[in-house]
Design an enzyme around this catalytic site. Structure first.
Site, short mmCIF file in Angstrom:
data_model
loop_
_atom_site.label_atom_id
_atom_site.label_comp_id
_atom_site.label_asym_id
_atom_site.label_seq_id
_atom_site.Cartn_x
_atom_site.Cartn_y
_atom_site.Cartn_z
N LYS A 166 10.45 12.92 0.87
CA LYS A 166 10.90 12.52 -0.48
C LYS A 166 12.25 11.78 -0.41
O LYS A 166 12.42 10.74 -1.03
CB LYS A 166 11.06 13.73 -1.40
CG LYS A 166 9.80 14.55 -1.60
CD LYS A 166 10.01 15.68 -2.60
CE LYS A 166 10.99 16.74 -2.15
NZ LYS A 166 10.60 17.53 -0.97
N ARG B 256 11.03 21.77 -9.74
CA ARG B 256 10.42 22.55 -8.68
C ARG B 256 9.62 23.74 -9.21
O ARG B 256 9.04 24.49 -8.43
CB ARG B 256 11.53 23.08 -7.78
CG ARG B 256 11.40 22.46 -6.37
CD ARG B 256 12.49 22.83 -5.60
NE ARG B 256 12.59 22.86 -4.23
CZ ARG B 256 13.35 22.03 -3.52
NH1 ARG B 256 13.91 21.00 -4.07
NH2 ARG B 256 13.49 22.24 -2.26
N ARG C 204 14.67 17.57 12.29
CA ARG C 204 15.49 16.76 11.38
C ARG C 204 16.97 17.12 11.51
O ARG C 204 17.32 18.27 11.67
CB ARG C 204 15.02 17.02 9.94
CG ARG C 204 15.77 16.21 8.91
CD ARG C 204 14.96 16.05 7.66
NE ARG C 204 15.11 17.17 6.75
CZ ARG C 204 14.61 17.16 5.51
NH1 ARG C 204 13.93 16.12 5.06
NH2 ARG C 204 14.78 18.19 4.73
N ARG D 87 20.56 21.43 9.20
CA ARG D 87 20.88 22.19 8.00
C ARG D 87 20.68 23.68 8.23
O ARG D 87 19.78 24.08 8.96
CB ARG D 87 19.99 21.72 6.83
CG ARG D 87 20.47 20.44 6.21
CD ARG D 87 19.50 19.83 5.24
NE ARG D 87 18.75 20.76 4.40
CZ ARG D 87 17.90 20.37 3.45
NH1 ARG D 87 17.71 19.08 3.23
NH2 ARG D 87 17.25 21.25 2.73
N ARG E 1 10.52 28.46 2.91
CA ARG E 1 10.58 27.33 1.97
C ARG E 1 9.18 26.78 1.71
O ARG E 1 8.85 26.39 0.58
CB ARG E 1 11.49 26.23 2.52
CG ARG E 1 12.97 26.61 2.43
CD ARG E 1 13.84 25.68 3.24
NE ARG E 1 13.88 24.33 2.71
CZ ARG E 1 14.16 23.25 3.45
NH1 ARG E 1 14.40 23.36 4.74
NH2 ARG E 1 14.19 22.07 2.90
P1 AMP Z 1 16.10 20.50 -0.83
O1 AMP Z 1 17.16 19.73 -0.12
O2 AMP Z 1 15.51 19.73 -1.98
O3 AMP Z 1 15.04 21.03 0.10
O4 AMP Z 1 16.82 21.77 -1.50
C1 AMP Z 1 17.49 22.73 -0.71
C2 AMP Z 1 17.55 24.05 -1.46
O5 AMP Z 1 18.25 23.90 -2.69
C3 AMP Z 1 16.20 24.64 -1.85
O6 AMP Z 1 15.61 25.36 -0.79
C4 AMP Z 1 16.60 25.52 -3.03
O7 AMP Z 1 17.23 26.72 -2.59
C5 AMP Z 1 17.66 24.68 -3.73
N1 AMP Z 1 17.07 23.75 -4.74
C6 AMP Z 1 17.08 22.39 -4.70
N2 AMP Z 1 16.48 21.88 -5.78
C7 AMP Z 1 16.07 22.94 -6.53
C8 AMP Z 1 15.38 23.07 -7.77
N3 AMP Z 1 14.96 21.98 -8.47
N4 AMP Z 1 15.12 24.31 -8.22
C9 AMP Z 1 15.53 25.43 -7.56
N5 AMP Z 1 16.19 25.37 -6.38
C10 AMP Z 1 16.46 24.14 -5.86
#
Ligand code: AMP
Length: 213
Positions: free
Chosen positions: A13, A88, A127, A160, A171
């Site tokens: 994404k 999400r 990554r 990360r 996740r």
């Molecule tokens: P990402 O980089 O999008 O994978 O986000 C990393 C982490 O941030 C996720 O595993 C969640 O803990 C939190 N997070 C990001 N976006 C959201 C969202 N829209 N709703 C809830 N938690 C989020």
């Protein structure tokens, strides 16, 4: 363009969003990036989000809607936005619908990037991300020119905290349970474009075709 990019962690994404921003001046809005910046800054928001993020769980819908309610009203959203990692959950999608209706805005499409689980697992464990500018690298297919140093800004390129095998598995489970149902939600709204693709160029081509039609 105003798009939601749906897809499991590691579906690409962020990479697709970055390529799309170069096409028409839309901004990428990644809730994950916003939260990581808040954690790095040690702000209240960061303190509230950190534990859930480290475990690979979701941050609360209220916290996320608070962030997005402000973010979508900023000036740089006028030329369009690519929502990466938001919504999400179904409650977030419903709240977004109300927010956009209040703002008199409509999305062009919701793009669901569908990538096989083995590809995703391989991608996520290899990554690496620049902790200063968010540029994404891969130790196998796209390493930085100098190990550990971002080609673009010179910042540290790291794995990360939430990209260990255990956290990644959680996740992906959280994604299947909480986020995958959004495909059905947006399909019913007539907005869903599912792209089965392993390359970002193929995803971009499908989006261009959809927007032109
Ligand atoms: P990402 O980089 O999008 O994978 O986000 C990393 C982490 O941030 C996720 O595993 C969640 O803990 C939190 N997070 C990001 N976006 C959201 C969202 N829209 N709703 C809830 N938690 C989020």
């Amino acid at each position: 363009m105003k798009l939601i990019l749906l897809g499991a962690p590691g579906a690409g994404k962020g990479t697709v969003a970055k390529l799309l921003t170069k096409m028409d001046g839309s901004v990428q809005i990644s809730t994950g990036d916003i939260l990581r910046a808040a954690v790095a800054a040690g702000s209240d928001l960061g303190k509230q989000a950190k534990a859930a993020m480290d475990a690979g769980d979701l941050v609360s819908d209220d916290l996320i809607m608070g962030i997005m309610g402000e973010r979508l009203k900023e000036d740089d959203c006028k030329n369009g936005y690519l929502l990466d990692g938001f919504p999400r959950t179904i409650p977030q999608a419903e709240a977004l619908k109300v927010l956009l209706a209040d703002m008199g805005e409509e999305l062009d499409a919701v793009v669901n990037i569908d990538v096989p689980r083995d590809v995703i697992l391989d991608r996520l464990t290899t990554r690496r991300t620049c902790s200063d500018c968010g540029e994404i690298y891969n130790v196998k297919s796209n390493p930085p020119k100098e190990e550990g140093k971002c080609d673009k800004c010179g910042g540290p390129v790291v794995q990360r905290d939430d990209e260990t095998v255990e956290v990644i598995s959680n996740r992906l489970e959280v994604y299947n349970e909480m986020t995958a149902p959004l495909a059905g939600f947006y399909d019913k709204e007539g907005m869903l474009l599912t792209v089965e693709a392993t390359s970002s160029d193929a995803v971009i081509d499908a989006i261009k075709a959809k927007l032109a039609s």
